[in-house]
Structure formats: C-alpha cells, structure tokens
Design an enzyme around this catalytic site. Structure first.
Site, PDB file in Angstrom:
ATOM      1  N   SER B 188       0.917  -1.223  -0.202  1.00 23.96           N
ATOM      2  CA  SER B 188       0.021  -0.067  -0.130  1.00 23.96           C
ATOM      3  C   SER B 188       0.946   1.198   0.093  1.00 23.96           C
ATOM      4  O   SER B 188       1.668   1.316  -0.931  1.00 23.96           O
ATOM      5  CB  SER B 188      -1.007   0.001   1.276  1.00 23.96           C
ATOM      6  OG  SER B 188      -1.811   1.061   1.102  1.00 23.96           O
ATOM      7  N   HIS B 215      -2.559  -1.234  -3.373  1.00 27.27           N
ATOM      8  CA  HIS B 215      -3.436  -0.167  -3.093  1.00 27.27           C
ATOM      9  C   HIS B 215      -3.166   1.041  -3.992  1.00 27.27           C
ATOM     10  O   HIS B 215      -2.157   1.539  -3.731  1.00 27.27           O
ATOM     11  CB  HIS B 215      -3.537   0.156  -1.760  1.00 27.27           C
ATOM     12  CG  HIS B 215      -4.010  -0.853  -0.857  1.00 27.27           C
ATOM     13  ND1 HIS B 215      -3.789  -1.007   0.323  1.00 27.27           N
ATOM     14  CD2 HIS B 215      -4.765  -2.140  -1.349  1.00 27.27           C
ATOM     15  CE1 HIS B 215      -4.231  -2.156   0.951  1.00 27.27           C
ATOM     16  NE2 HIS B 215      -4.970  -2.672  -0.041  1.00 27.27           N
ATOM     17  N   ASP B 309      -4.914  -4.394   5.842  1.00 28.63           N
ATOM     18  CA  ASP B 309      -5.277  -5.140   4.660  1.00 28.63           C
ATOM     19  C   ASP B 309      -4.117  -6.107   4.370  1.00 28.63           C
ATOM     20  O   ASP B 309      -2.849  -5.770   4.473  1.00 28.63           O
ATOM     21  CB  ASP B 309      -5.723  -4.449   3.275  1.00 28.63           C
ATOM     22  CG  ASP B 309      -6.189  -5.179   2.264  1.00 28.63           C
ATOM     23  OD1 ASP B 309      -6.829  -6.453   2.822  1.00 28.63           O
ATOM     24  OD2 ASP B 309      -6.159  -4.937   1.351  1.00 28.63           O
TER      25      ASP B 309
END
Lengths: 121, 369
Positions: B188, B215, B309
């Site tokens: 991310s 992400h 996540d």
C-alpha cells in the site's frame, strides 16, 4: 473537533450544482476560472494558425490545466473537450508527423468556442 | 485555556492553477486538523517554500511550469525531506507514468484530480484527499538524493530504501519449499518504491509467477505496470478475469475488483469487492484465494502500507504452509500492514526490504541474480 463529516466550506448546497461546494466557494472558483480562461484562450486560438512545436507544447499545458479546472467549477463539457484536445496534442507531439491533425484542430476550435461562450455566459 | 493540544497537519499546496489551489485549500481546511501554510505556483517556488516553512505535507500537481513536479520532488526530498502527495489528471500514457516516477522520486502517494465523469461529489473528493493527507503526514520520510531515481532507472540496479544496518529479526534460514508456483505480494503506501526494490532483484527467468496487489487510486495501475515493466527483468502486466498467471511474469491486480486465484492452473478471476471493503483491490481477498488453492506451494509477502489489509490473508497462507514474509519496520514507509500481520503471527520471517528478494529466491532454490 471537526471531522470529515463537518465540512464548513464544502457543505452540499442542494443547488443545480452537484459538486457539494458552498455557493461562496463556487463563486470564488468561477472567478478564478474566468481568469485562467482569459489568460489561456489567446494561446489556444493560435492552434488555428499552423502552429509550431512551441505553440503545441504551450497549448498542451493550457488544455491540461483547463480540463482540470473546468471539472472543479462544474463545466463538464469544457473539461471533456479540453481533455480531448490535451490527448490529441500529446499524440501529435509524440508522433513523427509535424503539424496539427484535422480532428485535433476541430476539437481545439470547439474548445475555444466553449470557452468563449463560458466567458460571456 | 484548553488542555487539549491538537497537532495540526501543516500543508503546502503546489499548482499553477489558481482554481486548483483555491479548491484544494478549501478542501483541506474544511477540517480543522489541517492548515494550508503556503501556496506555490511552480516547482521552484515549491522547493523554496517547503525549505522555509517545513510543512508536514505537500500536495503537489505534477504538471508545473518553470521546474517540473518530478524535479521539485527530487530537490525537496534531497534538501528537506517532506511527505509529498501528488495529484494528476488522467491521460492515457505519459501522465500515469509520470505519477509513478514521482513516487519513485520520493512522493508518498498519488491521487487523481477531480474529473468531469467522477461519480462522487467534490465533497467526497475532499474527504478522500484529507484521508490521504492524514496518511502522508504519518509516513516516515527519508533523504532522497537528487538524481537517484534516474540512476536507478538507467542502470536497473536495485533501489535501496531506508538507511543504516538492516538485519533480519530472525535468522535468515531458507526453508526447503519445493514446488513453489506463485509469489503473492501485497503493498500500500510506499509500495511502488518497495515493489521496484523487490522485483528488480528477481531474475527474468524466474520459474514462479508473481502476483501483486497494490493499493492505488483507480486508473494508475496500468501506469504502475508500465513503469515497473521498464525497470525490472520480469515482464509486468495488469491481470484480467480468466487469464492465467505465467511463470516468469508479474501480474498486477486491476483497479475496481478483487483478483482471486481460481485454480492450480493459476487462472484468476475478478470479483466485485465485498460491501464496505475499503481497499479495492483487496490484498486479503487475493491472499486468501492463494492459500486455498496453492497451500504451501506459494510465498506471501506483505510490504509497507497503512492499515491491516493483507494481514488476515497472510495468516491463512501461513496456516496452509506457505512461507510468509513481512517487511520490517525500519524499511517500511508506513509500518501498518506488516505490523498487523506480525500481531496475528501471520509473518514467518520479518525482513528488511533488501533481504526479501534473496529470501524468496532462497526459498525456491535460486541464487540472487
């Protein structure tokens, strides 16, 4: 303490604009956009006169800025047209053939017309 | 006098458009946790202003006159490292790649400018912008010498993030894992730079497929793939439902859906996100599918990023026998997801970024290229 739900300057107005911007901010943004159009429009008009690479480069920058700014003030038709001109100029500048292809020139002409209409609305 | 002292995130906005500067200021300052302390109209002004004001974060357009956004980022990260969030209009091709170059030059994250076809309102945009700025303001920033990006790009040498000694927290013992077919990577905030560092050290004739979930703002994944493809030995592309992951290739999960491994022929499916799923594509979804299909014939790597996540998915992979690796705190731009994975005991080996590729290669019986 303010949070993301408490947007003092960006409350939904319930007006025709679906931006969620306050009327005061929208007025200020439109005034700033008018200034940008005033400054960039003469340079975009030069695209109709067999432009050289420098004019194309500047027009690319102008179209890029106008596309983004128009989206912010809710001028979606201007934003889309400016984005088309930007993409066309980008291809043109990267391509081997000099000059402005007719479809890009037509989009540029449409953009200048839209901007003039916007200025005088 | 109030006993509560709130730390305000100070921001410098950089854009040559007065419309954008005005909008961004309003969007940021709608929340009292933020204050715009300066505005710059070009890259040169930005470098000067950031050096003088030392804001917590910079919000910068990439397409700037006088000095380009990329040059300005390099100079800022060299002289006065600051968390820089870049925003850019979508334009197929160059702008997306520019955004990725900005990330490699030291910018923290990228988001798209408001567009005429956005489904949300500008108010929605403002909320998302502030969420990104909150994350950016918490990111560990490092000095990023000017020109480093170009040197890396030209030479293809492995980038090195962070500084100082980097020792794995656990002994670097490569377990014997025959038959590994897939390396699944999640990342991310700070991920593009970390991905480059990792993928650049994998050989072009790798026998395993590599699947990456990063992400990223919708629309920038193709640019990330093109950018990585030009810098690493393995071919890099964006996945689509029904395609097969080929050995020796890197596949990025596309925007807007979860990419799931469907069967042991390495076919993948794109599925809609779960209701309320915050990150799309989701790392947990991909890792869980890899765990179910391949078990111990996969390696899971969770890199830098805010949030959690990937942690639960990595735990499933570990429980099914896969080697699981988490990036360590010292080299993570944001030690969020790997920390969450460690907290779940999902991480078998916690490693500095530079040690992850050697560990992956060791696990599949290959030496470092």
């Amino acid at each position: 303490m303010p949070d993301d739900q408490d947007l003092a300057g960006l409350r939904p107005t319930g007006s025709a604009q679906s931006s969620g911007l306050s009327p005061e901010l929208l007025v200020a943004l439109r005034a700033a956009f008018a200034g940008e159009v005033d400054r960039r429009l003469p340079r975009l008009r030069r695209l109709q006169q067999q432009p050289g690479p420098q004019v194309l480069e500047q027009a690319l920058r102008d179209a890029h800025s106008l596309a983004s700014s128009a989206a912010v003030v809710g001028a979606a038709d201007v934003a889309r047209c400016a984005a088309r001109v930007e993409a066309g100029l980008e291809r043109c500048l990267r391509g081997p053939a000099p000059g402005l292809p007719a479809p890009v020139a037509a989009d540029a002409e449409q953009l200048t017309a839209l901007l003039e209409r916007w200025l005088h609305a | 006098m109030s006993a509560a002292v709130r730390a305000v995130v100070t921001v410098v906005v950089v854009d040559d458009s007065a419309v954008q500067r005005r909008f961004m200021r309003a969007a940021i300052e709608a929340d009292g946790d933020f204050a715009v302390v300066g505005e710059a109209r070009n890259g040169r002004e930005a470098v000067s202003l950031v050096g003088r004001l030392r804001p917590r974060a910079v919000l910068m357009d990439l397409d700037l006159p006088v000095m380009s956004g990329i040059d300005a980022i390099e100079r800022i990260m060299s002289a006065s490292p600051t968390a820089i969030l870049v925003y850019s209009a979508f334009l197929a091709g160059s702008n997306n790649v520019n955004a990725l170059e900005a990330l490699a030059a030291g910018a923290v994250d990228v988001l798209a400018k408001p567009g005429p076809d956005d489904t949300g309102t500008l108010e929605d945009y403002a909320v998302a912008l502030r969420a990104k700025l909150r994350v950016a303001a918490r990111v560990r920033v490092i000095t990023h010498p000017r020109g480093r990006l170009r040197l890396q790009g030209m030479t293809g040498s492995a980038p090195s993030l962070g500084g100082g000694a980097r020792q794995p927290l656990r002994p670097n013992v490569a377990p014997d894992r025959g038959g590994v077919r897939l390396v699944a990577i999640g990342a991310s905030t700070g991920g593009p730079q970390a991905l480059l560092a990792l993928l650049a050290r994998l050989p072009g004739d790798l026998d395993q497929a590599v699947l990456v979930v990063q992400h990223m703002a919708a629309g920038f994944i193709p640019g990330l793939a093109a950018w990585l493809d030009g810098l690493v030995a393995l071919p890099v592309g964006v996945g689509a439902g029904g395609c097969r992951l080929a050995p020796g290739t890197v596949t990025l999960a596309p925007s807007g859906s979860n990419l799931l491994l469907a069967d042991d022929r390495l076919r993948v499916l794109c599925t809609p996100p779960e209701p309320g799923q915050f990150h799309v594509p989701g790392i947990d979804a991909t890792f869980s599918s890899v765990a179910a299909v391949l078990g111990d014939r996969a390696i899971g790597v969770l890199l830098t990023g805010m949030g959690r996540d990937g942690a639960a998915g990595l735990l499933q992979m570990r429980r099914r026998g896969a080697l699981t690796i988490g990036q360590d705190e010292a080299t993570s731009a944001v030690y969020g997801m790997p920390a969450a994975a460690c907290a779940l005991d999902a991480v078998e080996r916690q490693l500095a970024l530079d040690h992850i590729a050697p560990a992956v290669l060791g696990a599949v019986g290959r030496a470092l290229a």
